[in-house]
Design a protein around this motif. Sequence first.
Motif, PDB file in Angstrom:
ATOM      1  N   PRO A   2      35.090  43.097  27.572  1.00  0.00           N
ATOM      2  CA  PRO A   2      35.912  43.427  28.733  1.00  0.00           C
ATOM      3  C   PRO A   2      37.379  43.533  28.342  1.00  0.00           C
ATOM      4  O   PRO A   2      37.849  42.791  27.487  1.00  0.00           O
ATOM      5  CB  PRO A   2      35.696  42.227  29.672  1.00  0.00           C
ATOM      6  CG  PRO A   2      34.517  41.503  29.122  1.00  0.00           C
ATOM      7  CD  PRO A   2      34.427  41.830  27.675  1.00  0.00           C
ATOM      8  N   PRO A   3      38.090  44.455  28.956  1.00  0.00           N
ATOM      9  CA  PRO A   3      39.509  44.582  28.634  1.00  0.00           C
ATOM     10  C   PRO A   3      40.281  43.360  29.100  1.00  0.00           C
ATOM     11  O   PRO A   3      39.942  42.752  30.101  1.00  0.00           O
ATOM     12  CB  PRO A   3      39.933  45.825  29.427  1.00  0.00           C
ATOM     13  CG  PRO A   3      38.966  45.890  30.556  1.00  0.00           C
ATOM     14  CD  PRO A   3      37.657  45.378  30.011  1.00  0.00           C
ATOM     15  N   VAL A   4      41.310  42.992  28.366  1.00  0.00           N
ATOM     16  CA  VAL A   4      42.159  41.882  28.765  1.00  0.00           C
ATOM     17  C   VAL A   4      43.166  42.387  29.783  1.00  0.00           C
ATOM     18  O   VAL A   4      43.878  43.357  29.540  1.00  0.00           O
ATOM     19  CB  VAL A   4      42.895  41.293  27.539  1.00  0.00           C
ATOM     20  CG1 VAL A   4      43.880  40.225  27.979  1.00  0.00           C
ATOM     21  CG2 VAL A   4      41.890  40.731  26.551  1.00  0.00           C
ATOM     22  N   VAL A   5      43.203  41.756  30.922  1.00  0.00           N
ATOM     23  CA  VAL A   5      44.121  42.174  31.970  1.00  0.00           C
ATOM     24  C   VAL A   5      45.472  41.534  31.708  1.00  0.00           C
ATOM     25  O   VAL A   5      45.576  40.325  31.576  1.00  0.00           O
ATOM     26  CB  VAL A   5      43.598  41.734  33.355  1.00  0.00           C
ATOM     27  CG1 VAL A   5      44.532  42.229  34.445  1.00  0.00           C
ATOM     28  CG2 VAL A   5      42.194  42.261  33.567  1.00  0.00           C
ATOM     29  N   THR A   6      46.506  42.319  31.613  1.00  0.00           N
ATOM     30  CA  THR A   6      47.821  41.794  31.293  1.00  0.00           C
ATOM     31  C   THR A   6      48.803  41.915  32.441  1.00  0.00           C
ATOM     32  O   THR A   6      49.841  41.294  32.436  1.00  0.00           O
ATOM     33  CB  THR A   6      48.409  42.529  30.076  1.00  0.00           C
ATOM     34  OG1 THR A   6      48.452  43.921  30.359  1.00  0.00           O
ATOM     35  CG2 THR A   6      47.546  42.294  28.847  1.00  0.00           C
ATOM     36  N   LYS A   7      48.472  42.720  33.434  1.00  0.00           N
ATOM     37  CA  LYS A   7      49.432  42.911  34.528  1.00  0.00           C
ATOM     38  C   LYS A   7      49.485  41.679  35.418  1.00  0.00           C
ATOM     39  O   LYS A   7      48.555  40.899  35.501  1.00  0.00           O
ATOM     40  CB  LYS A   7      49.032  44.123  35.363  1.00  0.00           C
ATOM     41  CG  LYS A   7      47.730  43.959  36.149  1.00  0.00           C
ATOM     42  CD  LYS A   7      47.474  45.177  37.002  1.00  0.00           C
ATOM     43  CE  LYS A   7      46.215  44.998  37.836  1.00  0.00           C
ATOM     44  NZ  LYS A   7      45.974  46.144  38.704  1.00  0.00           N
ATOM     45  N   GLY A  49      46.224  33.763  33.603  1.00  0.00           N
ATOM     46  CA  GLY A  49      45.632  35.080  33.414  1.00  0.00           C
ATOM     47  C   GLY A  49      44.388  34.971  32.568  1.00  0.00           C
ATOM     48  O   GLY A  49      43.910  33.873  32.273  1.00  0.00           O
ATOM     49  N   PRO A  50      43.825  36.087  32.152  1.00  0.00           N
ATOM     50  CA  PRO A  50      42.611  36.081  31.333  1.00  0.00           C
ATOM     51  C   PRO A  50      42.901  35.629  29.914  1.00  0.00           C
ATOM     52  O   PRO A  50      44.041  35.689  29.442  1.00  0.00           O
ATOM     53  CB  PRO A  50      42.158  37.538  31.367  1.00  0.00           C
ATOM     54  CG  PRO A  50      43.427  38.296  31.568  1.00  0.00           C
ATOM     55  CD  PRO A  50      44.279  37.447  32.464  1.00  0.00           C
ATOM     56  N   TRP A  76      35.120  38.220  37.532  1.00  0.00           N
ATOM     57  CA  TRP A  76      34.748  39.425  36.769  1.00  0.00           C
ATOM     58  C   TRP A  76      33.438  40.006  37.306  1.00  0.00           C
ATOM     59  O   TRP A  76      33.317  41.211  37.540  1.00  0.00           O
ATOM     60  CB  TRP A  76      34.620  39.085  35.288  1.00  0.00           C
ATOM     61  CG  TRP A  76      33.916  40.145  34.499  1.00  0.00           C
ATOM     62  CD1 TRP A  76      32.586  40.228  34.214  1.00  0.00           C
ATOM     63  CD2 TRP A  76      34.506  41.316  33.913  1.00  0.00           C
ATOM     64  NE1 TRP A  76      32.300  41.354  33.485  1.00  0.00           N
ATOM     65  CE2 TRP A  76      33.465  42.050  33.288  1.00  0.00           C
ATOM     66  CE3 TRP A  76      35.805  41.804  33.849  1.00  0.00           C
ATOM     67  CZ2 TRP A  76      33.697  43.233  32.625  1.00  0.00           C
ATOM     68  CZ3 TRP A  76      36.021  42.998  33.177  1.00  0.00           C
ATOM     69  CH2 TRP A  76      34.981  43.697  32.572  1.00  0.00           C
ATOM     70  N   LYS A  77      32.449  39.140  37.500  1.00  0.00           N
ATOM     71  CA  LYS A  77      31.152  39.612  37.958  1.00  0.00           C
ATOM     72  C   LYS A  77      31.219  40.161  39.381  1.00  0.00           C
ATOM     73  O   LYS A  77      30.422  41.025  39.758  1.00  0.00           O
ATOM     74  CB  LYS A  77      30.117  38.486  37.851  1.00  0.00           C
ATOM     75  CG  LYS A  77      29.814  38.102  36.405  1.00  0.00           C
ATOM     76  CD  LYS A  77      28.845  36.938  36.298  1.00  0.00           C
ATOM     77  CE  LYS A  77      27.443  37.316  36.686  1.00  0.00           C
ATOM     78  NZ  LYS A  77      26.462  36.232  36.441  1.00  0.00           N
ATOM     79  N   LEU A  78      32.165  39.670  40.171  1.00  0.00           N
ATOM     80  CA  LEU A  78      32.332  40.198  41.524  1.00  0.00           C
ATOM     81  C   LEU A  78      33.214  41.438  41.559  1.00  0.00           C
ATOM     82  O   LEU A  78      33.354  42.083  42.598  1.00  0.00           O
ATOM     83  CB  LEU A  78      32.916  39.124  42.442  1.00  0.00           C
ATOM     84  CG  LEU A  78      31.967  37.992  42.844  1.00  0.00           C
ATOM     85  CD1 LEU A  78      32.656  37.039  43.809  1.00  0.00           C
ATOM     86  CD2 LEU A  78      30.680  38.531  43.463  1.00  0.00           C
ATOM     87  N   GLY A  79      33.839  41.767  40.436  1.00  0.00           N
ATOM     88  CA  GLY A  79      34.582  43.014  40.335  1.00  0.00           C
ATOM     89  C   GLY A  79      35.998  43.000  40.857  1.00  0.00           C
ATOM     90  O   GLY A  79      36.523  44.050  41.232  1.00  0.00           O
ATOM     91  N   PRO A 107      34.136  36.539  26.319  1.00  0.00           N
ATOM     92  CA  PRO A 107      32.807  36.857  25.794  1.00  0.00           C
ATOM     93  C   PRO A 107      32.551  38.362  25.822  1.00  0.00           C
ATOM     94  O   PRO A 107      33.087  39.082  26.674  1.00  0.00           O
ATOM     95  CB  PRO A 107      31.859  36.123  26.754  1.00  0.00           C
ATOM     96  CG  PRO A 107      32.691  35.014  27.305  1.00  0.00           C
ATOM     97  CD  PRO A 107      34.085  35.557  27.415  1.00  0.00           C
ATOM     98  N   ALA A 108      31.735  38.828  24.900  1.00  0.00           N
ATOM     99  CA  ALA A 108      31.487  40.263  24.775  1.00  0.00           C
ATOM    100  C   ALA A 108      30.767  40.840  25.984  1.00  0.00           C
ATOM    101  O   ALA A 108      30.967  41.992  26.333  1.00  0.00           O
ATOM    102  CB  ALA A 108      30.691  40.536  23.507  1.00  0.00           C
ATOM    103  N   ASP A 109      29.903  40.053  26.631  1.00  0.00           N
ATOM    104  CA  ASP A 109      29.114  40.577  27.752  1.00  0.00           C
ATOM    105  C   ASP A 109      29.110  39.554  28.874  1.00  0.00           C
ATOM    106  O   ASP A 109      28.173  38.779  29.013  1.00  0.00           O
ATOM    107  CB  ASP A 109      27.687  40.888  27.288  1.00  0.00           C
ATOM    108  CG  ASP A 109      26.867  41.571  28.383  1.00  0.00           C
ATOM    109  OD1 ASP A 109      27.459  41.938  29.422  1.00  0.00           O
ATOM    110  OD2 ASP A 109      25.650  41.712  28.214  1.00  0.00           O
ATOM    111  N   MET A 110      30.149  39.558  29.662  1.00  0.00           N
ATOM    112  CA  MET A 110      30.251  38.559  30.731  1.00  0.00           C
ATOM    113  C   MET A 110      29.223  38.772  31.827  1.00  0.00           C
ATOM    114  O   MET A 110      28.859  37.841  32.540  1.00  0.00           O
ATOM    115  CB  MET A 110      31.665  38.539  31.289  1.00  0.00           C
ATOM    116  CG  MET A 110      32.635  37.870  30.344  1.00  0.00           C
ATOM    117  SD  MET A 110      34.212  37.434  31.096  1.00  0.00           S
ATOM    118  CE  MET A 110      34.864  39.049  31.425  1.00  0.00           C
ATOM    119  N   ASP A 111      28.735  40.005  31.970  1.00  0.00           N
ATOM    120  CA  ASP A 111      27.684  40.240  32.957  1.00  0.00           C
ATOM    121  C   ASP A 111      26.399  39.490  32.605  1.00  0.00           C
ATOM    122  O   ASP A 111      25.556  39.259  33.467  1.00  0.00           O
ATOM    123  CB  ASP A 111      27.392  41.738  33.086  1.00  0.00           C
ATOM    124  CG  ASP A 111      28.461  42.466  33.889  1.00  0.00           C
ATOM    125  OD1 ASP A 111      29.042  41.825  34.793  1.00  0.00           O
ATOM    126  OD2 ASP A 111      28.734  43.641  33.617  1.00  0.00           O
TER     127      ASP A 111
END
Length: 332
Positions: A28-33, A43-44, A166-169, A49-53
């Motif tokens: 997942p991309p790292v959110v920086t904003k 923040g993140p 993340w999983k909730l979007g 992890p490579a596959d948080m889903d």
Amino acid sequence: MPVQSPAPVAGTAPQKAAPASPTAQARPPVVTKRGGGFYKDDGPGENPPADMDAIPDAEPHAEPLLASANRPYNALGQTYVPLQQVQPYSKRGVASWYGRRFNGKPTSSGEPYDMYAMTAAHPTLPIPSYVRVTNLANDKSVIVRVNDRGPFHSSRIIDLSYTAAWKLGYVERGSAEVMVEAIVPDEMDMVLASSSRKPARKAPAPVQTAKAEPAASGKSAGGVEAPTPTSNAVPVAAAVSPVAVAAATVPSPAATGSIYLQLGAFATKAHADSFRDYVVGELKWLTQGVSSQFGGDKYRLHLGPFLSVEEAREVAGKIAQAIKLRPFLVMR
């Protein structure tokens, strides 16, 4: 992690992330904003992890409540009185999340906060307890374990871990409108380990209609901005999701012919009829009828009648395996 109040007490270890699957998605991309409300340097993390889903939801099970984590407390000038038992609870409002600033620090349960586990902070729900959180914008649901206190802001009702958000979007937005529903002991045996698994064919979503309680004033203390409830009065769950139907307390067996399974509650008859057609089309082996019952401004789909609670439970289990729907027992 929002402001700590009850003294930390050792508890069960928080659920850890599952190893990445062979078919893991891209990291997942790292959110920086900071738009969305990161608190200070929160923040993140830099190496999620490579596959948080693939990280499983929390799996509800009976746990003793921690006395020290459930005492009345004061945070930012506001007094909170936690519930002393797990009981029906449903509230609609805005969820936020908290991340690296609190990662590894003690939660109100005494456990270290793991931003990649499926946990949450809530001002008054018992610690530990479990809730189902549904993002009302996309109908995604997760099950998390409440092991921390907070948030403490009038515009937020729950703080989720980074992975849960993340999983909730809504990680990039920072917050989302959600429905929070407590998972009571009588339904735990009917809850699937992960509520993120989808049925083979998408079902129409029931309309969430529960109203939020007015919130008390407060100030964010951690994570992304956070909320407070006004009291420990707890409304009964009123909305249902097609892929995450909350179970209810099961009464004692009633007279023959009065036992049904509730498949969902809908704001309109059109939604109820559409979901009924979906269920009947997917579960052609059903021998009981599916009827729509109107009451309390909702249309409820009932399957039955059944001759016994045992028969109804057996059918409920088969339904859960077939379309990942969790019906619950009702008496009529």
